[in-house]
Design a protein around this motif. Structure first.
Motif, PDB file in Angstrom:
ATOM      1  N   ASN A  83      -4.510 -44.215  52.196  1.00  0.00           N
ATOM      2  CA  ASN A  83      -2.942 -44.529  52.806  1.00  0.00           C
ATOM      3  C   ASN A  83      -2.080 -43.604  52.694  1.00  0.00           C
ATOM      4  O   ASN A  83      -1.378 -43.503  53.707  1.00  0.00           O
ATOM      5  CB  ASN A  83      -2.672 -45.725  51.636  1.00  0.00           C
ATOM      6  CG  ASN A  83      -3.357 -47.188  51.957  1.00  0.00           C
ATOM      7  OD1 ASN A  83      -3.884 -47.288  52.985  1.00  0.00           O
ATOM      8  ND2 ASN A  83      -3.127 -48.184  51.051  1.00  0.00           N
ATOM      9  N   THR A  84      -2.179 -42.720  51.711  1.00  0.00           N
ATOM     10  CA  THR A  84      -1.163 -41.413  51.818  1.00  0.00           C
ATOM     11  C   THR A  84      -1.411 -40.537  52.889  1.00  0.00           C
ATOM     12  O   THR A  84      -0.689 -40.065  53.449  1.00  0.00           O
ATOM     13  CB  THR A  84      -1.409 -40.856  50.472  1.00  0.00           C
ATOM     14  OG1 THR A  84      -0.995 -41.464  49.409  1.00  0.00           O
ATOM     15  CG2 THR A  84      -0.087 -39.591  50.626  1.00  0.00           C
ATOM     16  N   THR A  87      -0.336 -42.170  56.298  1.00  0.00           N
ATOM     17  CA  THR A  87       1.022 -41.936  56.343  1.00  0.00           C
ATOM     18  C   THR A  87       1.426 -40.563  56.743  1.00  0.00           C
ATOM     19  O   THR A  87       2.244 -40.413  57.726  1.00  0.00           O
ATOM     20  CB  THR A  87       1.678 -42.491  55.170  1.00  0.00           C
ATOM     21  OG1 THR A  87       1.296 -43.802  54.810  1.00  0.00           O
ATOM     22  CG2 THR A  87       3.438 -42.472  55.361  1.00  0.00           C
ATOM     23  N   ALA A  90       0.512 -39.956  60.376  1.00  0.00           N
ATOM     24  CA  ALA A  90       1.577 -40.740  61.239  1.00  0.00           C
ATOM     25  C   ALA A  90       2.823 -39.791  61.543  1.00  0.00           C
ATOM     26  O   ALA A  90       3.389 -39.483  62.450  1.00  0.00           O
ATOM     27  CB  ALA A  90       1.799 -41.920  60.912  1.00  0.00           C
ATOM     28  N   ARG A  91       3.339 -39.076  60.363  1.00  0.00           N
ATOM     29  CA  ARG A  91       4.426 -38.455  60.180  1.00  0.00           C
ATOM     30  C   ARG A  91       4.163 -37.073  61.029  1.00  0.00           C
ATOM     31  O   ARG A  91       5.039 -36.578  61.897  1.00  0.00           O
ATOM     32  CB  ARG A  91       4.931 -38.248  58.803  1.00  0.00           C
ATOM     33  CG  ARG A  91       5.586 -39.265  58.334  1.00  0.00           C
ATOM     34  CD  ARG A  91       6.263 -38.816  56.978  1.00  0.00           C
ATOM     35  NE  ARG A  91       6.771 -40.166  56.210  1.00  0.00           N
ATOM     36  CZ  ARG A  91       6.502 -40.264  55.108  1.00  0.00           C
ATOM     37  NH1 ARG A  91       5.764 -39.479  54.194  1.00  0.00           N
ATOM     38  NH2 ARG A  91       6.870 -41.408  54.546  1.00  0.00           N
TER      39      ARG A  91
END
Length: 149
Positions: A83-84, A87, A90-91
């Motif tokens: 999950n990290t 994320t 995505a950033r």
């Protein structure tokens, strides 16, 4: 003869300009793409590790076994890591328009798509323009040849 030398010199200068600017433009865009690609690769790797851990847990359950606390904690840690990483990817890729989307559908670039057939009007127009340019060049050459004698 001067016009040929001028033309060749101008072509050489333009070619040198293109050769020098293309790598610079590529190098300027590379850091953003490489950061995005690195983040996506890390996210894919983390997801792969999570899927492998889940597959191991499912094998143990299918065999009638009970996984230990360490295996379950490992799966939870890998889930958090995936999950990290997703994320972070995505950033890192923010602002890029669907960087991992494969092209599909009709090409919307104008003339030349083979999926829509041939437009004979546009082809005839292009041939006509080329003919007009050739005829103009021929007239200018004849006019120049006539004025030099």
């Amino acid at each position: 003869m001067r016009s040929i030398k001028t033309t060749v010199t101008a072509a050489a200068v333009l070619t040198a300009g293109f050769v020098m600017t293309a790598p610079a433009a590529h190098a300027a865009a590379a850091p953003h793409r490489s950061a995005c690609a690195t983040a996506v690769a890390a996210a894919v790797s983390a997801e792969h590790d999570l899927n492998a851990a889940i597959a191991d847990l499912k094998k143990q359950w299918a065999a009638g076994g009970h996984p230990g606390i360490a295996e379950e904690q490992n799966a939870e840690n890998l889930k958090a890591k995936a999950n990290t990483a997703a994320t972070a990817a995505a950033r890192a890729c923010q602002g890029m328009r669907n960087p991992h989307r494969n092209p599909h559908g009709v090409v919307h670039t104008g003339v030349g798509s083979t999926s829509q057939g041939v437009n004979t009007t546009e082809i005839a127009g292009g041939v006509g323009i080329l003919g007009a340019v050739g005829a103009g060049a021929l007239m200018l050459r004849r006019r120049r040849a006539g004025s030099e004698s």
